[in-house]
Design a protein around this motif. Structure first.
Motif, PDB file in Angstrom:
ATOM      1  N   ALA A  20       0.887  -1.204  -0.046  1.00  0.00           N
ATOM      2  CA  ALA A  20       0.038   0.115  -0.169  1.00  0.00           C
ATOM      3  C   ALA A  20       0.677   1.249  -0.024  1.00  0.00           C
ATOM      4  N   THR A  21       2.188   1.021   0.351  1.00  0.00           N
ATOM      5  CA  THR A  21       2.960   2.155   0.226  1.00  0.00           C
ATOM      6  C   THR A  21       4.298   2.140  -0.424  1.00  0.00           C
ATOM      7  N   ASP A  22       4.867   3.245  -0.754  1.00  0.00           N
ATOM      8  CA  ASP A  22       5.978   3.132  -1.683  1.00  0.00           C
ATOM      9  C   ASP A  22       7.046   2.033  -0.875  1.00  0.00           C
ATOM     10  N   PRO A  23       7.431   1.079  -1.808  1.00  0.00           N
ATOM     11  CA  PRO A  23       8.430   0.141  -1.335  1.00  0.00           C
ATOM     12  C   PRO A  23       9.869   0.506  -0.948  1.00  0.00           C
ATOM     13  N   LEU A  24       9.910   1.651  -1.549  1.00  0.00           N
ATOM     14  CA  LEU A  24      11.403   2.611  -1.425  1.00  0.00           C
ATOM     15  C   LEU A  24      11.170   3.624  -0.662  1.00  0.00           C
ATOM     16  N   GLU A  25      10.380   3.606   0.440  1.00  0.00           N
ATOM     17  CA  GLU A  25       9.871   4.800   1.454  1.00  0.00           C
ATOM     18  C   GLU A  25      11.285   4.965   1.940  1.00  0.00           C
ATOM     19  N   GLU A  26      11.554   6.524   2.077  1.00  0.00           N
ATOM     20  CA  GLU A  26      12.723   6.901   2.793  1.00  0.00           C
ATOM     21  C   GLU A  26      13.097   6.302   3.893  1.00  0.00           C
ATOM     22  N   SER A  27      12.311   6.348   4.917  1.00  0.00           N
ATOM     23  CA  SER A  27      12.868   5.671   6.368  1.00  0.00           C
ATOM     24  C   SER A  27      13.316   4.380   6.214  1.00  0.00           C
ATOM     25  N   ARG A  28      12.873   3.421   5.036  1.00  0.00           N
ATOM     26  CA  ARG A  28      13.457   2.136   5.149  1.00  0.00           C
ATOM     27  C   ARG A  28      14.513   1.868   3.958  1.00  0.00           C
ATOM     28  N   ALA A  29      14.544   2.718   3.152  1.00  0.00           N
ATOM     29  CA  ALA A  29      15.374   2.583   2.039  1.00  0.00           C
ATOM     30  C   ALA A  29      16.684   3.366   2.378  1.00  0.00           C
ATOM     31  N   ARG A  30      16.731   4.337   3.041  1.00  0.00           N
ATOM     32  CA  ARG A  30      17.809   5.360   3.404  1.00  0.00           C
ATOM     33  C   ARG A  30      19.034   4.421   3.854  1.00  0.00           C
TER      34      ARG A  30
END
Length: 377
Positions: A20-30
């Protein structure tokens, strides 16, 4: 120097099915992007350390060319290869190693190499730069750099494989590597120039590798700092480009299928030392390292955590594919130049090629799950 066999496009949306959310969302991807930059630095630090140890062994040998010291220099070359092999997972996206204008990859690891471009070979005792005393009266790093790949891709004058050829000589054995005698560096024609060439090529290798490592060193205003601050989508795109390109077009293709199809040891990666199987394993290990965010004893957030958050089954499949490729390469009977020409060996080589191709397909699925499309041409 091999050409990139991948075209990479970013999909129009970053929202994947079931997420439902961006799979590369900032808090996870950074954290994954930052760990990648740290991992690259760790790997290149090892690469430089091992290259300096090779340089020390070469300097000891050229100062007193004995068989024992030649063996020590060969062993140092072999010891330097695993770290560099793993680092090839950081290629193919225009980073410091293979930037189109400034990247030194072609000076570091270009192959295949025409032996006669550097030195005498069977049937041509006066061949090569070393014996061209009138054309090249003075050997320098600048000269070797200018001659590398001049007038042809196989005109390799520098890097690991030039050093390899000088240390081992031509591989004319059916069961083992080349066996150049230490006397080639002491009493043979142009022995002094041969020593000088080996010393210069090794010095140049260290300098080129140091220049790449410096671009990833923490605490500096360099490529690594910019990469760590990159928008996650772009950074992960580059990471996956490196993995996909090495796994597919380069490793399963150029480095394995070409030699498998041609049954020719001249097409294998480290043909003089018979270290090709080790090179292949290190390349595959480098891909696994990046996916897991791991290098040696250091571990952190990798692509696996991003994929697991989107599709846990795909993450498990990717991990199985990575290990299967390593196991398949390990199962190839050595040396590689014999494996490609025997019935049992060819079965094992083909199995490794198939495992790498399956791994590459799963990497494409991983990219898709993260909202990135990798188009293989």
């Amino acid at each position: 120097m091999k050409k990139l066999g991948w075209m990479v496009l970013v999909a129009g949306t970053l929202v994947s099915a079931g997420c439902a959310t961006d799979p590369l969302e900032e808090s996870r991807a950074r954290p994954v992007v930052e760990r990648y930059a740290a991992l690259v630095n760790e790997n290149y630090t090892d690469v430089v350390t091992k290259a300096r140890e090779l340089q020390t062994a070469v300097n000891v040998f050229v100062a007193d060319p004995t068989e024992a010291k030649l063996t020590a220099a060969r062993n140092a070359w072999l010891a330097a290869r695993p770290a560099y092999g793993q680092s090839e997972a950081f290629r193919f996206y225009g980073g410091p190693i293979d930037d189109e204008d400034t990247g030194p990859e072609g000076l570091i690891n270009a192959w295949p190499l025409d032996e006669a471009y550097i030195d005498s070979v069977r049937g041509s005792p006066e061949a090569g730069i070393i014996n061209a005393t009138l054309e090249f009266p003075t050997l320098t790093e600048e000269l070797l750099t200018s001659l590398n790949e001049r007038d042809g891709e196989t005109n390799i004058a520098t890097g690991y494989h030039a050093i390899e050829f000088l240390l081992w000589g031509q591989d004319e054995s059916k069961t083992g590597p080349g066996n150049r005698p230490a006397s080639d560096f002491e009493t043979a024609p142009n022995a002094e120039r041969r020593r000088q060439y080996l010393k210069l090529a090794t010095e140049l290798l260290v300098k080129d590798l140091e220049s790449v490592q410096a671009q990833w060193a923490p605490g500096a205003d360099n490529y690594g700092k910019k990469f760590s601050a990159e928008e996650p989508k772009e950074a992960v795109l580059r990471i996956l480009t490196g993995l996909g390109s090495l796994s597919g077009a380069e490793l399963s293709g150029e480095r394995m299928t070409v030699a498998y199809d041609n049954r020719d040891q001249e097409d294998e990666h480290s043909c003089f030392s018979d270290n090709t199987k080790g090179d292949l394993y290190a390349n595959a290990l480098g891909i696994q390292n990046v996916y897991l965010g791991r290098y040696g004893n250091q571990d952190g957030k990798g692509l696996d955590e991003l994929v697991a958050a989107v599709d846990p089954k795909l993450d498990e499949e990717m991990k199985k594919r990575l290990q299967a490729s390593l196991d398949a390469i390990q199962a190839i009977p050595g040396p590689f130049d014999q494996a490609i020409d025997t019935a049992e060996g060819r079965v094992k080589v083909k199995a490794a090629i198939d495992a790498l191709e399956a791994q590459t397909e799963t990497l494409v699925d991983v990219a898709t799950a993260l909202g990135i499309t990798l188009n293989l041409e």
